[in-house]
Write a protein that holds these residues in place. Structure first.
Motif, short mmCIF file in Angstrom:
data_model
loop_
_atom_site.label_atom_id
_atom_site.label_comp_id
_atom_site.label_asym_id
_atom_site.label_seq_id
_atom_site.Cartn_x
_atom_site.Cartn_y
_atom_site.Cartn_z
N GLU A 196 0.84 -1.21 0.00
CA GLU A 196 0.00 0.00 0.00
C GLU A 196 0.87 1.25 0.00
O GLU A 196 0.62 2.21 -0.73
CB GLU A 196 -0.91 0.00 1.23
CG GLU A 196 -2.04 -1.00 1.21
CD GLU A 196 -3.31 -0.42 0.60
OE1 GLU A 196 -3.31 0.75 0.19
OE2 GLU A 196 -4.31 -1.16 0.53
N GLY A 217 1.59 2.93 4.24
CA GLY A 217 0.49 2.05 3.87
C GLY A 217 -0.69 2.18 4.81
O GLY A 217 -1.84 2.11 4.38
N TYR A 226 -4.39 3.12 3.38
CA TYR A 226 -5.47 2.17 3.63
C TYR A 226 -6.56 2.78 4.51
O TYR A 226 -7.75 2.74 4.19
CB TYR A 226 -4.91 0.90 4.26
CG TYR A 226 -5.94 -0.09 4.73
CD1 TYR A 226 -6.86 -0.64 3.84
CD2 TYR A 226 -5.98 -0.50 6.06
CE1 TYR A 226 -7.81 -1.56 4.26
CE2 TYR A 226 -6.92 -1.43 6.49
CZ TYR A 226 -7.83 -1.95 5.59
OH TYR A 226 -8.76 -2.85 6.01
#
Length: 279
Positions: A197, A215, A219
């Motif tokens: 991510e 990430g 997210y």
């Protein structure tokens, strides 16, 4: 032979295998006892130092330490020494630090070779090391189990992953949020998935923990059930990567958010978040 282990600093990711392996080697695994140090550092850092000082006092022969960057080196910037070389950092602060066995802070089949080398070092018995590894290497297959989380008005946490492995620190934050009707939410993806991510943001990050923190941001920002975001950053000890901080200024998350320090007044932080959420 006695090997001291930490129960913090991503220990949950690597220690299950190493404890079993060391015991199969007939090596005594020494756990840290509760200890405190009187140093002007944030609580998560004091905890790590307290554990190391205690293990030294217990007279261990070796200290098992994690490499949280998995062998990756930073070629730009000036990352915190706590992030890139825990052994060298501890050696500067703990006189007479026992010799360290540095292992990757994750379980994977690739760790087997290092385990065999360490086993032979500790036992001077290649046959015993081989048998111990055969009995325990199945634990090198890492399976991620998402944490059980529930509650209303979820606040996502973005920080260096070592903080998410510190229950005392998290408990204090959770309690303050709960007083305002808020619930803490940790990214429920495996570390490798969070690093992917983070890579999608194309921030030029190199270190795995930086990618993981980035990430979390990517997210949690798009996760609909997350109502607010809390970014925890300490420039000296556990900084969020500079490109991520610049991104926050350039392109704010689509939900209420705050950047705070490691020892922020959590009741005040929680109250401000609740106000922004108009609870």
């Amino acid at each position: 032979m006695r090997v001291g282990v930490l129960n913090s600093w991503l220990s949950s990711r690597y220690l299950p295998f190493w404890e079993s392996y060391l015991q199969a080697l007939e090596v005594e695994v020494v756990q840290p006892e509760e200890a405190s140090v009187n140093l002007p550092v944030p609580a998560p850092i004091r905890r790590v130092l307290g554990q190391v000082f205690n293990l030294k006092t217990q007279g261990v022969d070796y200290l098992l330490l994690p490499d949280v960057q998995l062998g990756v080196e930073a070629h730009k910037g000036s990352p915190s020494p706590w992030l890139v070389d825990l052994q060298a950092t501890l050696e500067r602060l703990v006189p007479g630090l026992p010799p360290a066995l540095v292992v990757p802070a994750e379980r994977s089949p690739e760790v087997a070779g290092l385990a065999a080398t360490i086993g032979q070092l500790l036992t001077q018995n290649p046959m015993l090391a081989r048998r111990a590894l055969e009995r325990t290497k199945h634990q090198l297959g890492f399976t991620f189990t998402p944490p059980k989380q529930s509650g209303a008005h979820l606040i996502g946490l973005v920080a260096q992953p070592m903080l998410l492995d510190d229950p005392e620190w998290l408990d204090a934050l959770r309690a303050a949020l709960a007083e305002q009707g808020l619930s803490l939410f940790l990214a429920d993806k495996a570390p490798a998935e969070l690093r992917q991510e983070g890579a999608h943001l194309e921030l030029g990050l190199e270190l795995p923990t930086d990618l993981e923190a980035a990430g979390m941001h990517r997210y949690l920002s798009r996760l609909g059930k997350i109502k607010g975001l809390l970014y925890v950053h300490d420039p000296e000890y556990l900084p969020l990567p500079s490109p991520l901080r610049k991104l926050l200024k350039k392109s704010e998350p689509p939900k209420p958010w705050r950047v705070v320090g490691l020892e922020a007044p959590w009741p005040q932080v929680a109250a401000e978040l609740a106000q922004r959420l108009r609870l």
